[in-house]
Design an enzyme around this catalytic site. Structure first.
Site, short mmCIF file in Angstrom:
data_model
loop_
_atom_site.label_atom_id
_atom_site.label_comp_id
_atom_site.label_asym_id
_atom_site.label_seq_id
_atom_site.Cartn_x
_atom_site.Cartn_y
_atom_site.Cartn_z
N GLU A 8 -2.38 7.90 -3.98
CA GLU A 8 -2.69 7.51 -5.36
C GLU A 8 -4.15 7.81 -5.69
OE1 GLU A 8 -1.60 3.30 -4.77
OE2 GLU A 8 -3.70 2.78 -5.17
N ARG A 27 0.84 -1.19 0.00
CA ARG A 27 0.00 0.00 0.00
C ARG A 27 0.88 1.24 0.00
NH1 ARG A 27 -3.71 -2.49 -1.40
NH2 ARG A 27 -5.80 -2.69 -0.53
N HIS A 70 -1.26 0.29 -9.57
CA HIS A 70 -1.99 -0.58 -8.62
C HIS A 70 -2.69 -1.73 -9.35
CE1 HIS A 70 -4.02 -0.52 -4.41
NE2 HIS A 70 -3.96 -1.74 -4.88
C1 DGY Z 1 -6.04 -5.65 -2.74
O1 DGY Z 1 -6.70 -6.66 -2.94
O2 DGY Z 1 -5.87 -5.20 -1.60
C2 DGY Z 1 -5.43 -5.00 -3.92
O3 DGY Z 1 -4.53 -4.01 -3.57
C3 DGY Z 1 -6.52 -4.44 -4.83
O4 DGY Z 1 -7.01 -3.27 -4.25
#
Ligand code: DGY
Length: 324
Positions: free
Chosen positions: A269, A240, A287
């Site tokens: 983001e 993240r 992402h």
């Molecule tokens: C998740 O599954 O957490 C991925 O980052 C998609 O948002």
């Protein structure tokens, strides 16, 4: 009998939407409008459930605006968009989509390790710019991946899947740091060794971040952590934004304190820190670590199944909070 009402907050696969429509009164958003807080609260008024993605924040304000809400089913394994404590005290179930994306996300993590170490994006930009006019012994010469030391920060399901790829596929020495140490059998199956965070930073040739974003993991990699890494090392973040201090990372890359970075996630983001955009030794992706058709469909289906399971039968498949 009146069907429960469900909001699907973003566009999803039409076939998954159809499944939901068989069971619920559905408000969809196939136009994929990005709701702000007020629009989300307005669209969710009176619904029993919401299918969310990481873009929708579920907090005390939303919960207060939607008193009839019973469940939010996140189409993501990460759930830092949920205020879990507020949801639990409001009696709202939270679910996520674990397991179905583990191997796909690990594949992408490994792709970023390779692309970053072997300077693939730099090479491609150079070629597309028409600058390639000869072979040269040191052109885009990067760092070795096979046989090097892979460091993994965060050793949940995805971290373990990355470790298996590194150890068994690329003959890497795998070290990891995690809040809690894995049991011996799991460590053996990943051929991974538990080390302190300091040793991880100092010894990794390639460091990958696979930990959840929480208050404790905010800027887990900042200026002082980057300063402990080898100047030849690479850093990959598929977890993240916010886990890495992007400004500090850009400064370290610019100063040559770190060789390169591969980033799929960013602080704030979809905005990307301008200093990162200006650097050539970064691979930047939007992402997409879990983005294969098959996996994204499985994530959407699991989120839908959580809504169906809970609202129609009282039991979700992958709950995050226990409700009294
Ligand atoms: C998740 O599954 O957490 C991925 O980052 C998609 O948002």
């Amino acid at each position: 009998m009146l069907k429960p009402a469900v909001l699907v907050a973003r566009a999803i696969f039409p076939e998954v939407l159809q499944t939901l429509q068989q069971h619920f009164e559905v408000t969809d958003n196939q136009a994929d409008v990005l709701f702000d807080k007020e629009q989300l609260a307005l669209s969710a008024k009176g619904v029993d459930g919401i299918l969310t993605t990481g873009s929708e924040r579920v907090d005390a304000a939303l919960l207060a605006a939607c008193p009839g809400l019973k469940i939010c089913a996140n189409m993501a394994v990460g759930y830092n968009n949920f205020d879990l404590a507020a949801m639990t005290s409001a009696g709202v179930l939270a679910t996520n989509t674990p397991d179905v994306l583990t191997e796909t996300t690990a594949d992408f993590g490994f792709a970023l390790i390779l692309a970053t170490a072997r300077r693939m994006a730099e090479g491609e930009h150079f070629l597309r710019a028409g600058l390639w006019n000869r072979w040269r012994y040191d052109m885009f010469a990067g760092a070795e991946v096979h046989g090097s030391t892979l460091g993994i920060l965060g050793m949940g399901r995805i971290g373990q899947a990355v470790a298996r790829r590194g150890a068994h596929g690329f003959g890497m020495r795998v070290i990891y740091h995690n809040r809690s140490r894995l049991d011996a059998a799991t460590e053996a199956s990943c051929a991974a060794r538990f080390v302190s965070k300091q040793d991880l930073l100092q010894q990794a040739d390639h460091l990958i971040l696979v930990l959840p974003y929480t208050a404790e993991s905010h800027h887990a990699i900042g200026a002082s952590e980057l300063a402990q890494m080898k100047p030849t090392a690479t850093l990959v973040n598929i977890a993240r934004g916010g886990i890495v201090d992007d400004a500090a990372l850009a400064a370290a890359l610019k100063a040559g304190a770190l060789a390169a970075a591969g980033l799929d996630v960013f602080e704030g983001e979809p905005r990307v820190h301008p200093d990162l955009l200006a650097l050539s030794n970064v691979v930047l992706t939007p992402h997409i670590a879990s983005a294969t058709i098959q996996t994204r469909r499985a994530m959407a289906q699991l989120a839908a199944d959580n809504l169906i399971g809970f609202l129609l039968h009282g039991k979700a498949l992958t709950p995050l909070n226990g409700l009294r």
